[in-house]
Design a protein around this motif. Structure first.
Motif, mmCIF file in Angstrom:
data_model
loop_
_atom_site.group_PDB
_atom_site.id
_atom_site.type_symbol
_atom_site.label_atom_id
_atom_site.label_comp_id
_atom_site.label_asym_id
_atom_site.label_seq_id
_atom_site.Cartn_x
_atom_site.Cartn_y
_atom_site.Cartn_z
ATOM 1 N N ASN A 16 2.406 -7.446 12.098
ATOM 2 C CA ASN A 16 2.388 -5.267 11.982
ATOM 3 C C ASN A 16 2.966 -5.345 10.068
ATOM 4 O O ASN A 16 1.993 -4.984 9.759
ATOM 5 N N ILE A 17 3.542 -5.741 9.297
ATOM 6 C CA ILE A 17 3.572 -5.457 8.001
ATOM 7 C C ILE A 17 2.421 -6.084 7.443
ATOM 8 O O ILE A 17 2.127 -5.369 6.266
ATOM 9 N N PHE A 22 -2.155 -4.297 3.981
ATOM 10 C CA PHE A 22 -3.752 -3.634 4.406
ATOM 11 C C PHE A 22 -4.035 -2.529 3.711
ATOM 12 O O PHE A 22 -4.806 -2.203 2.557
ATOM 13 N N VAL A 23 -3.396 -1.235 4.978
ATOM 14 C CA VAL A 23 -3.349 -0.416 4.325
ATOM 15 C C VAL A 23 -3.039 0.754 3.617
ATOM 16 O O VAL A 23 -3.585 1.058 2.568
ATOM 17 N N VAL A 24 -2.086 -0.175 2.860
ATOM 18 C CA VAL A 24 -2.010 0.424 1.672
ATOM 19 C C VAL A 24 -2.539 0.331 -0.120
ATOM 20 O O VAL A 24 -2.402 1.039 -0.804
ATOM 21 N N ILE A 25 -3.487 -1.114 0.399
ATOM 22 C CA ILE A 25 -3.629 -2.158 -0.386
ATOM 23 C C ILE A 25 -5.382 -0.582 -0.481
ATOM 24 O O ILE A 25 -5.717 -0.688 -2.051
ATOM 25 N N ILE A 26 -5.970 -0.431 0.699
ATOM 26 C CA ILE A 26 -6.701 0.202 0.975
ATOM 27 C C ILE A 26 -6.709 1.444 0.000
ATOM 28 O O ILE A 26 -7.371 2.425 -0.626
ATOM 29 N N LEU A 82 -4.569 8.695 6.902
ATOM 30 C CA LEU A 82 -4.406 9.064 5.338
ATOM 31 C C LEU A 82 -5.409 8.090 4.998
ATOM 32 O O LEU A 82 -6.373 8.196 4.152
ATOM 33 N N MET A 83 -5.524 7.057 5.269
ATOM 34 C CA MET A 83 -6.355 5.683 5.320
ATOM 35 C C MET A 83 -8.032 6.033 4.989
ATOM 36 O O MET A 83 -9.245 5.959 4.424
ATOM 37 N N ALA A 84 -8.400 6.604 6.220
ATOM 38 C CA ALA A 84 -9.586 6.779 6.998
ATOM 39 C C ALA A 84 -10.144 7.873 5.333
ATOM 40 O O ALA A 84 -11.252 8.044 5.692
#
Length: 100
Positions: A16-17, A22-26, A82-84
């Motif tokens: 989960n972390i 990964f989402v934050v880096i993207i 948000l990532m999308a």
């Protein structure tokens, strides 16, 4: 390894972390430390505000039981939404690494 003496160690306990990282880096931009820092703050704010206010907003249009069920579920999806949006609008991330 630091949690092993305190908690039960199991396979996949960090997934989960890892997915959130990964989402934050993207969102921030691959290779950008400043982007990762600001994206982590922004993603945390989006998730926290979503968890705090989304169930109350749903109570305006849904029944209270449906709102209390749908609110937390959709608020956890806000980071991925948000990532999308960032990937559609700026595929290189919000703060891409400048070429040298």
């Amino acid at each position: 390894m630091m949690q092993a003496p305190i908690l039960t160690v199991q396979i996949g306990m960090g997934e989960n972390i890892l997915i959130l990282a990964f989402v934050v880096i993207i969102i921030g931009g691959i290779g950008s430390i400043r982007g990762a820092f600001l994206a982590s703050i922004f993603a945390g704010l989006v998730e926290t505000v979503g968890r705090a206010y989304l169930p109350d907003l749903f109570k305006l249009v849904l029944s209270p039981s449906a709102a209390s069920t749908a609110g937390p579920a959709l608020s956890s999806m806000l980071i991925y939404l948000l990532m999308a949006i960032v990937l559609v609008l700026r595929p290189e991330g919000l703060f891409p690494v400048s070429g040298k």
